[in-house]
Structures are given as C-alpha cells and as structure tokens.
Write a protein that holds these residues in place. Sequence first.
Motif, PDB file in Angstrom:
ATOM      1  N   TYR A  46      -5.978 -10.834   0.337  1.00 57.88           N
ATOM      2  CA  TYR A  46      -7.078 -11.700  -0.395  1.00 57.88           C
ATOM      3  C   TYR A  46      -6.192 -11.825  -1.477  1.00 57.88           C
ATOM      4  O   TYR A  46      -5.308 -11.361  -1.619  1.00 57.88           O
ATOM      5  CB  TYR A  46      -8.390 -11.231  -0.698  1.00 57.88           C
ATOM      6  CG  TYR A  46      -8.841 -11.650  -0.825  1.00 57.88           C
ATOM      7  CD1 TYR A  46      -9.523 -12.537  -0.274  1.00 57.88           C
ATOM      8  CD2 TYR A  46      -9.151 -11.896  -2.113  1.00 57.88           C
ATOM      9  CE1 TYR A  46     -10.711 -13.216  -0.838  1.00 57.88           C
ATOM     10  CE2 TYR A  46      -9.861 -12.154  -2.936  1.00 57.88           C
ATOM     11  CZ  TYR A  46     -10.712 -13.489  -2.894  1.00 57.88           C
ATOM     12  OH  TYR A  46     -11.527 -14.000  -3.084  1.00 57.88           O
ATOM     13  N   LEU A  47      -6.439 -13.584  -1.397  1.00 50.73           N
ATOM     14  CA  LEU A  47      -5.307 -14.101  -2.232  1.00 50.73           C
ATOM     15  C   LEU A  47      -6.464 -14.118  -3.262  1.00 50.73           C
ATOM     16  O   LEU A  47      -7.287 -14.571  -2.885  1.00 50.73           O
ATOM     17  CB  LEU A  47      -4.858 -15.297  -2.271  1.00 50.73           C
ATOM     18  CG  LEU A  47      -3.661 -14.849  -1.198  1.00 50.73           C
ATOM     19  CD1 LEU A  47      -3.557 -16.685  -0.469  1.00 50.73           C
ATOM     20  CD2 LEU A  47      -2.883 -14.107  -1.290  1.00 50.73           C
ATOM     21  N   SER A  48      -5.922 -13.607  -5.182  1.00 49.41           N
ATOM     22  CA  SER A  48      -7.245 -13.684  -6.137  1.00 49.41           C
ATOM     23  C   SER A  48      -7.461 -15.533  -6.572  1.00 49.41           C
ATOM     24  O   SER A  48      -6.070 -16.224  -6.104  1.00 49.41           O
ATOM     25  CB  SER A  48      -6.371 -13.389  -7.476  1.00 49.41           C
ATOM     26  OG  SER A  48      -5.211 -13.789  -7.342  1.00 49.41           O
ATOM     27  N   ARG A  49      -8.000 -15.629  -7.158  1.00 46.04           N
ATOM     28  CA  ARG A  49      -8.474 -17.494  -7.774  1.00 46.04           C
ATOM     29  C   ARG A  49      -6.282 -18.028  -8.294  1.00 46.04           C
ATOM     30  O   ARG A  49      -7.064 -19.526  -7.582  1.00 46.04           O
ATOM     31  CB  ARG A  49      -9.041 -17.225  -8.492  1.00 46.04           C
ATOM     32  CG  ARG A  49     -10.130 -17.189  -7.887  1.00 46.04           C
ATOM     33  CD  ARG A  49     -11.638 -17.212  -9.147  1.00 46.04           C
ATOM     34  NE  ARG A  49     -13.008 -15.886  -8.749  1.00 46.04           N
ATOM     35  CZ  ARG A  49     -13.668 -16.858  -8.287  1.00 46.04           C
ATOM     36  NH1 ARG A  49     -13.280 -18.132  -7.928  1.00 46.04           N
ATOM     37  NH2 ARG A  49     -14.224 -16.227  -7.487  1.00 46.04           N
ATOM     38  N   ASP A  50      -6.106 -17.511  -8.554  1.00 44.15           N
ATOM     39  CA  ASP A  50      -4.841 -18.266  -9.708  1.00 44.15           C
ATOM     40  C   ASP A  50      -3.513 -17.597  -7.774  1.00 44.15           C
ATOM     41  O   ASP A  50      -2.199 -17.717  -7.453  1.00 44.15           O
ATOM     42  CB  ASP A  50      -3.997 -17.093 -10.279  1.00 44.15           C
ATOM     43  CG  ASP A  50      -3.994 -15.767  -9.463  1.00 44.15           C
ATOM     44  OD1 ASP A  50      -4.369 -15.143  -8.704  1.00 44.15           O
ATOM     45  OD2 ASP A  50      -3.435 -15.131 -10.744  1.00 44.15           O
ATOM     46  N   GLY A  51      -4.015 -17.536  -6.594  1.00 40.20           N
ATOM     47  CA  GLY A  51      -3.081 -17.818  -5.297  1.00 40.20           C
ATOM     48  C   GLY A  51      -1.997 -16.732  -5.370  1.00 40.20           C
ATOM     49  O   GLY A  51      -1.591 -16.298  -4.422  1.00 40.20           O
ATOM     50  N   ILE A  52      -2.253 -15.284  -6.189  1.00 39.35           N
ATOM     51  CA  ILE A  52      -1.520 -13.904  -6.067  1.00 39.35           C
ATOM     52  C   ILE A  52      -2.595 -12.552  -5.099  1.00 39.35           C
ATOM     53  O   ILE A  52      -3.168 -12.690  -5.264  1.00 39.35           O
ATOM     54  CB  ILE A  52      -1.480 -13.964  -6.893  1.00 39.35           C
ATOM     55  CG1 ILE A  52      -1.045 -14.478  -8.036  1.00 39.35           C
ATOM     56  CG2 ILE A  52      -0.675 -11.942  -7.644  1.00 39.35           C
ATOM     57  CD1 ILE A  52      -0.131 -14.020  -9.641  1.00 39.35           C
ATOM     58  N   GLY A  53      -1.630 -11.794  -3.999  1.00 39.33           N
ATOM     59  CA  GLY A  53      -1.858 -12.103  -3.826  1.00 39.33           C
ATOM     60  C   GLY A  53      -1.359 -10.134  -3.120  1.00 39.33           C
ATOM     61  O   GLY A  53      -1.069  -9.701  -4.420  1.00 39.33           O
ATOM     62  N   SER A  54      -2.600  -8.946  -4.040  1.00 38.66           N
ATOM     63  CA  SER A  54      -2.292  -7.628  -4.293  1.00 38.66           C
ATOM     64  C   SER A  54      -1.994  -6.559  -3.148  1.00 38.66           C
ATOM     65  O   SER A  54      -2.401  -6.707  -1.785  1.00 38.66           O
ATOM     66  CB  SER A  54      -3.460  -7.433  -4.739  1.00 38.66           C
ATOM     67  OG  SER A  54      -3.268  -5.988  -5.180  1.00 38.66           O
ATOM     68  N   LYS A  55      -1.019  -5.984  -3.048  1.00 44.28           N
ATOM     69  CA  LYS A  55      -1.075  -4.769  -2.009  1.00 44.28           C
ATOM     70  C   LYS A  55      -1.915  -4.403  -1.805  1.00 44.28           C
ATOM     71  O   LYS A  55      -2.188  -3.538  -0.240  1.00 44.28           O
ATOM     72  CB  LYS A  55       0.277  -3.992  -2.133  1.00 44.28           C
ATOM     73  CG  LYS A  55       1.749  -4.565  -1.993  1.00 44.28           C
ATOM     74  CD  LYS A  55       2.498  -3.885  -2.136  1.00 44.28           C
ATOM     75  CE  LYS A  55       4.454  -4.148  -2.211  1.00 44.28           C
ATOM     76  NZ  LYS A  55       5.473  -3.067  -2.369  1.00 44.28           N
ATOM     77  N   ASP A  56      -2.647  -3.551  -2.562  1.00 47.83           N
ATOM     78  CA  ASP A  56      -4.174  -3.281  -2.467  1.00 47.83           C
ATOM     79  C   ASP A  56      -5.085  -4.065  -1.487  1.00 47.83           C
ATOM     80  O   ASP A  56      -6.142  -3.264  -1.364  1.00 47.83           O
ATOM     81  CB  ASP A  56      -4.864  -2.766  -3.874  1.00 47.83           C
ATOM     82  CG  ASP A  56      -3.636  -1.714  -4.307  1.00 47.83           C
ATOM     83  OD1 ASP A  56      -3.115  -1.104  -3.922  1.00 47.83           O
ATOM     84  OD2 ASP A  56      -4.195  -1.564  -5.450  1.00 47.83           O
ATOM     85  N   LEU A  57      -4.677  -5.189  -1.213  1.00 47.71           N
ATOM     86  CA  LEU A  57      -6.297  -6.164  -0.787  1.00 47.71           C
ATOM     87  C   LEU A  57      -5.700  -6.664   0.574  1.00 47.71           C
ATOM     88  O   LEU A  57      -5.793  -7.844   1.139  1.00 47.71           O
ATOM     89  CB  LEU A  57      -6.686  -7.595  -1.398  1.00 47.71           C
ATOM     90  CG  LEU A  57      -7.153  -6.792  -2.563  1.00 47.71           C
ATOM     91  CD1 LEU A  57      -7.597  -8.121  -3.504  1.00 47.71           C
ATOM     92  CD2 LEU A  57      -8.430  -6.212  -2.544  1.00 47.71           C
ATOM     93  N   ALA A  58      -3.921  -6.052   1.199  1.00 44.95           N
ATOM     94  CA  ALA A  58      -3.398  -6.445   2.147  1.00 44.95           C
ATOM     95  C   ALA A  58      -4.310  -5.217   3.380  1.00 44.95           C
ATOM     96  O   ALA A  58      -3.578  -4.129   3.142  1.00 44.95           O
ATOM     97  CB  ALA A  58      -1.769  -6.377   2.200  1.00 44.95           C
ATOM     98  N   ARG A  59      -4.622  -5.307   5.070  1.00 45.72           N
ATOM     99  CA  ARG A  59      -4.824  -4.864   5.520  1.00 45.72           C
ATOM    100  C   ARG A  59      -4.139  -5.816   7.446  1.00 45.72           C
ATOM    101  O   ARG A  59      -3.413  -6.718   6.987  1.00 45.72           O
ATOM    102  CB  ARG A  59      -6.079  -4.542   5.759  1.00 45.72           C
ATOM    103  CG  ARG A  59      -6.855  -6.168   6.067  1.00 45.72           C
ATOM    104  CD  ARG A  59      -8.296  -5.455   6.323  1.00 45.72           C
ATOM    105  NE  ARG A  59      -9.738  -6.768   6.133  1.00 45.72           N
ATOM    106  CZ  ARG A  59      -9.680  -7.211   7.429  1.00 45.72           C
ATOM    107  NH1 ARG A  59      -9.368  -6.523   8.820  1.00 45.72           N
ATOM    108  NH2 ARG A  59     -10.834  -8.333   7.342  1.00 45.72           N
TER     109      ARG A  59
END
Length: 243
Positions: free
Chosen positions: A196-209
């Motif tokens: 899942y990408l934040s509003r600035d287009g950056i993804g976090s490992k915590d939000l990867a599945r």
Amino acid sequence: MGSHDDLEAALRELGEHVGPSAPPTDGVARAVRARLEAEPAAGAPAGRWWRPRGRWIAAVVAALLAVLLGFTPQGQAAVERVLRFAGIELHIGDPGPLPSGVPRALPGEKRVTLAEAREAVPFEFLVPAALGDPADVRVADGGRVVSMFWPGIRLDAYAGVLDVLWRKDVGAPFPEEVTVGTSHGWWVRAPHGLTYLSRDGIGSKDLARVAGPTLVWQRDQAGYRLEGLPELARAREIAMSLR
C-alpha cells in the motif's frame, strides 16, 4: 557449427525455448522467430553475398539478445515493465522473494457499516450483487480506501483515476489483460507482493504483504481490486455484478 543448416536448426530450437519465458510486452522471441523464418524480400537482387550474411548476423544478434534478456537476472531487470492502471502500479519482471511477516491494517483503518462507508469516502463505489452485503466493511486512510470482506474474499474500492494506491510486484505467470463487461482490466493469477502506497507514493515494508489471485479493473471513477478467487471466470462474474 558445420553449416548454415545446422546453425538455423540450432537457432530455431533456441527460439522455441525462449518464446514462452519472455515477458509478454517484450516480443524478442517473436522477433527472433520472425527473423529466422523471413523470406528474402520480393525483388531483391539474387546472388548478392552480403544479403544472406546480413540476415544471419541479425538473427544471431537477436538470438543472443533473447538469451540475455530472458535468462539472466540482469536481463530480467532490463526488461522490467511498470504499468499504471486503475490506481495500481504493476511492476512486471523479476519480483524477488515474496514479502514476509504478518499482514497489517491499512493506516487509520476502522470498521464501519456500509452506509457509514458511503458517507466517509469522497467517491461513489458499488457492491457486487453476486456476493450480497459484505460481512465486514472498513474505511482507511481518511476515506482513501473502502474494503469489503466476505469469507475468503476481499474487495477494495478507491478513487482510481489519478492517485496510485497500490504496488504489485509480479513475475511469471505474467498478468493477463482482460475485459470486465465494457471495462478494461488485469488478472494476476499467481501470489505476488502487494504494497500500500502513502499519499506521497511511498510504500512501507510494514504495509507489504502477499496477495492471492487478484482481478483489477476500473468502473466510472472508482478502481477495484478483487482478491481471493482462484478462477478468473468467477472473479469476472462477481465483478460484473456491481450494483
């Protein structure tokens, strides 16, 4: 290599092996095969020594490129494609290992009723009649996403026109371009990485599945990703029942 016939036979065999493994957007294997099977151009001067030689040089170079692009990590990285569609960024190539860890909730995710979800998000979304009312509804990230759940099935709806909300890292088997009614879509049949990408287009490992088979499409101003159906036919049937 003893003769041109031997060389042609070897390259034809190589073309057969390369074709199915290359990414669909590349077309290198098809180019190799076309080059090998091409007849001399109509009206071309006969007996010119440089014409067959040039043909063979081009075929050999194309075959070597196919090998490089299809079978080495460097080649796979070179042919990686990024496709943006319906709020999703598809990275097609060598996806690397699947994400590990426990899937987490999206930012600010909270459980709501279907009616509350319609009030909370700034876009109109539909519910598949084929599944009936969802067993669980959640709104996340300030109304950016509404997620609906049935046993084993998840449907995310979001404003999919301008914003990119998800990244998918996909390898073989590569995504299949499909239609959903009159809409365009993509079917990702294999497990793949989803971030899942934040509003600035950056993804976090915590939000990867790890995501299962997923159908992605857009209808009106909303993007949809339907996850959990192993067969495209059933996924498309559900997608076409949006009401």
